[in-house]
Scaffold this motif. Sequence first.
Motif, short mmCIF file in Angstrom:
data_model
loop_
_atom_site.label_atom_id
_atom_site.label_comp_id
_atom_site.label_asym_id
_atom_site.label_seq_id
_atom_site.Cartn_x
_atom_site.Cartn_y
_atom_site.Cartn_z
N TYR A 1 -8.12 8.06 -6.28
CA TYR A 1 -8.14 6.79 -5.56
C TYR A 1 -7.27 6.87 -4.31
CZ TYR A 1 -3.64 5.67 -7.77
OH TYR A 1 -2.33 5.68 -8.19
N ALA A 2 -7.42 5.87 -3.49
CA ALA A 2 -6.60 5.75 -2.29
C ALA A 2 -5.84 4.43 -2.34
CB ALA A 2 -7.46 5.80 -1.03
N SER A 3 -4.71 4.42 -1.67
CA SER A 3 -3.90 3.21 -1.59
C SER A 3 -3.20 3.19 -0.23
CB SER A 3 -2.87 3.16 -2.72
OG SER A 3 -2.03 4.30 -2.68
N ARG A 4 -2.63 2.07 0.06
CA ARG A 4 -1.91 1.92 1.32
C ARG A 4 -0.73 2.89 1.35
NH1 ARG A 4 -1.39 -3.44 4.52
NH2 ARG A 4 -0.63 -2.49 6.42
N TRP A 5 -0.55 3.54 2.49
CA TRP A 5 0.56 4.49 2.61
C TRP A 5 1.85 3.78 3.01
CZ3 TRP A 5 2.79 7.32 7.08
CH2 TRP A 5 3.69 8.31 6.65
N ARG A 6 1.80 2.99 4.03
CA ARG A 6 2.96 2.21 4.49
C ARG A 6 2.47 0.80 4.82
NH1 ARG A 6 7.87 5.37 5.68
NH2 ARG A 6 8.39 3.38 6.59
N THR A 7 3.38 -0.16 4.89
CA THR A 7 2.97 -1.56 5.01
C THR A 7 2.78 -2.05 6.45
OG1 THR A 7 5.26 -2.30 4.88
CG2 THR A 7 4.00 -2.22 2.82
N ARG A 8 3.35 -1.42 7.44
CA ARG A 8 3.22 -1.91 8.81
C ARG A 8 1.80 -1.65 9.34
NH1 ARG A 8 8.80 -0.81 9.07
NH2 ARG A 8 9.86 -2.79 9.04
N ALA A 9 1.33 -2.57 10.17
CA ALA A 9 -0.05 -2.52 10.66
C ALA A 9 -0.39 -1.22 11.38
CB ALA A 9 -0.31 -3.71 11.59
N ALA A 10 0.57 -0.60 12.01
CA ALA A 10 0.31 0.65 12.73
C ALA A 10 -0.19 1.75 11.80
CB ALA A 10 1.57 1.12 13.45
N TYR A 11 0.08 1.63 10.50
CA TYR A 11 -0.33 2.63 9.51
C TYR A 11 -1.66 2.29 8.83
CZ TYR A 11 4.52 4.27 9.76
OH TYR A 11 5.73 4.74 10.17
N ASP A 12 -2.36 1.26 9.28
CA ASP A 12 -3.55 0.79 8.58
C ASP A 12 -4.66 1.83 8.47
OD1 ASP A 12 -2.43 -1.64 8.02
OD2 ASP A 12 -3.58 -2.77 9.51
N TYR A 13 -4.67 2.84 9.31
CA TYR A 13 -5.72 3.86 9.26
C TYR A 13 -5.26 5.13 8.55
CZ TYR A 13 -8.07 0.69 12.36
OH TYR A 13 -8.67 -0.43 12.88
N THR A 14 -4.12 5.03 7.89
CA THR A 14 -3.60 6.13 7.08
C THR A 14 -3.42 5.64 5.65
OG1 THR A 14 -2.43 7.06 8.99
CG2 THR A 14 -1.68 7.76 6.80
N LEU A 15 -3.96 6.41 4.71
CA LEU A 15 -3.86 6.04 3.30
C LEU A 15 -3.25 7.18 2.51
CD1 LEU A 15 -7.36 4.36 2.76
CD2 LEU A 15 -5.17 3.25 3.26
N GLU A 16 -2.76 6.87 1.32
CA GLU A 16 -2.29 7.89 0.39
C GLU A 16 -3.36 8.10 -0.66
OE1 GLU A 16 1.43 8.87 -2.63
OE2 GLU A 16 1.64 7.26 -1.15
#
Length: 164
Positions: free
Chosen positions: A68-83
């Motif tokens: 599965y994938a999840s949010r990597w970091r909470t700031r909007a600048a990271y929205d296109y990066t997932l863990e």
Amino acid sequence: MQTTLRGVTPADAAAIAAIYNPYVLETVISFEQAPVSDADMAQRIRDYTALYPWLVAEAEGKVVAYAYASRWRTRAAYDYTLESTVYVDKACTGRGIAKPLYLELLRELKARGTHAVVGCIALPNDASVALHEKCGFVKVAHFPQVGRKFERWVDVGFWQANLF
């Protein structure tokens, strides 16, 4: 081992908890300290799949792996990066299940516009490192002694794959 890939459902929670909890209880692969109940896993599935893909691999009608994938970091600048995360039933490791499952997860993430995927690996873990690198990830960071489990310090490495 012949597997079928499909999207997860909350009904898979018990099977997924049964795969995951031995990693929690017996290894440093997961930094969780206590087993996850079936109900808590079902809630995680609902929470994560509201925004991100979660896939399972089935063999002979039984869930044997998940990714599965999840949010990597909470700031909007990271929205296109997932863990990303992948676990295989310990009885089924080394049978070629993880790679096609993980590659399918990456295809889904790319189709959804994900730019970068980060895999966090407790070290040493040669099997996970090999899997990530076979799937196009490259090591981008190594943090010594940032986790503690079973009365010892554990290093963590980050591997990254850019999807476009």
